[in-house]
Every structure is written in C-alpha cells, then in structure tokens.
Design a protein around this motif. Sequence first.
Motif, PDB file in Angstrom:
ATOM      1  N   ARG A   1       0.827  -1.198   0.000  1.00 59.48           N
ATOM      2  CA  ARG A   1       0.000   0.000   0.000  1.00 59.48           C
ATOM      3  C   ARG A   1       0.867   1.257   0.000  1.00 59.48           C
ATOM      4  O   ARG A   1       2.019   1.234   0.414  1.00 59.48           O
ATOM      5  CB  ARG A   1      -0.945   0.018   1.194  1.00 59.48           C
TER       6      ARG A   1
ATOM      7  N   THR B   1      -3.796   3.512   0.304  1.00 59.39           N
ATOM      8  CA  THR B   1      -4.390   2.909  -0.878  1.00 59.39           C
ATOM      9  C   THR B   1      -3.654   1.602  -1.154  1.00 59.39           C
ATOM     10  O   THR B   1      -2.430   1.585  -1.275  1.00 59.39           O
ATOM     11  CB  THR B   1      -4.385   3.859  -2.102  1.00 59.39           C
TER      12      THR B   1
ATOM     13  N   ILE C   1      -6.615  -1.324  -5.617  1.00 58.39           N
ATOM     14  CA  ILE C   1      -7.816  -2.065  -5.246  1.00 58.39           C
ATOM     15  C   ILE C   1      -8.668  -1.411  -4.162  1.00 58.39           C
ATOM     16  O   ILE C   1      -9.855  -1.697  -4.078  1.00 58.39           O
ATOM     17  CB  ILE C   1      -7.474  -3.512  -4.838  1.00 58.39           C
ATOM     18  N   HIS C   2      -8.095  -0.530  -3.330  1.00 57.78           N
ATOM     19  CA  HIS C   2      -8.905   0.077  -2.270  1.00 57.78           C
ATOM     20  C   HIS C   2      -8.174   1.273  -1.667  1.00 57.78           C
ATOM     21  O   HIS C   2      -6.976   1.202  -1.425  1.00 57.78           O
ATOM     22  CB  HIS C   2      -9.199  -0.941  -1.169  1.00 57.78           C
ATOM     23  N   THR C   3      -8.915   2.343  -1.420  1.00 55.74           N
ATOM     24  CA  THR C   3      -8.379   3.520  -0.733  1.00 55.74           C
ATOM     25  C   THR C   3      -9.243   3.790   0.476  1.00 55.74           C
ATOM     26  O   THR C   3     -10.473   3.724   0.386  1.00 55.74           O
ATOM     27  CB  THR C   3      -8.361   4.755  -1.666  1.00 55.74           C
TER      28      THR C   3
ATOM     29  N   CYS D   1      -9.918   0.312  -7.799  1.00 56.38           N
ATOM     30  CA  CYS D   1     -10.391   1.074  -6.637  1.00 56.38           C
ATOM     31  C   CYS D   1     -11.304   2.196  -7.128  1.00 56.38           C
ATOM     32  O   CYS D   1     -10.927   2.973  -8.012  1.00 56.38           O
ATOM     33  CB  CYS D   1      -9.187   1.667  -5.906  1.00 56.38           C
TER      34      CYS D   1
END
Length: 117
Positions: free
Chosen positions: A26, A39, A51-53, A87
């Motif tokens: 991340r 993130t 993929i994700h924050t 994301c």
Amino acid sequence: MTENTVSTEDAFAADVTTIRNDALHRYELRVGGKLAVHTRFMDKPGHVDFIHTETAEEFKGQGLAKVLAHFALDDVVASGKRIIPHCPFIYGYLRKHDAYNQCIDWPEQPPAGVSQN
C-alpha cells in the motif's frame, strides 16, 4: 521504498509524509506520524492494480486522499509500469486527471460504486 516529506513552518500546516510500503502492499499518507490515508495495490509484472483507498475518519474531507493518489500514480508512472484502477476512488481520480491517460489500462467494468456519467 519511495518517500516524500513535506513540512512547513506554518503553525497551521501539518507534517505530511507519503510512502510506498511494499511490505503491506500500500501507499500511505501520514499526518504527524499518524496514518491518515492508505491505498492498497497489487504489484504485478508491468502494472500496478489499485484495489482500495481508505481515509481515517478524523482526516476525511481534507483532500488528503487526492494528495496520496497523485503521489502513488506518479510513482507508478515513474517506475515504467501501467495503472489498473479497480479502486473506485483511484478510478474517479483518473477520470478527472487526463495526464495519466497514456499509462492506464481501464478495467472492462467500472468498479462497484462508480457512476457511469
């Protein structure tokens, strides 16, 4: 690890640090040493898949996720890899910042939660 530190003498400005934390997969933005935004990504041959924050509750609404997105995306481009935005936040950020267009491999379907406007 890539690191960038911004610190000013203004009493109202926070001590902000951005890093790429490969051990946790991340990018992180810290304010005064405290994790404010991260993130997550998957580092694959030739590209980085975001993929994700997530922003910590106390730091929401300050634009810090945008600062981290800019840092992370610039880092990926500088490494010569391409960006895959799964994301929703990174996807939306890229739709508003066309400077990265030549470095993006758009997913076939927008991430869940992204409007089709």
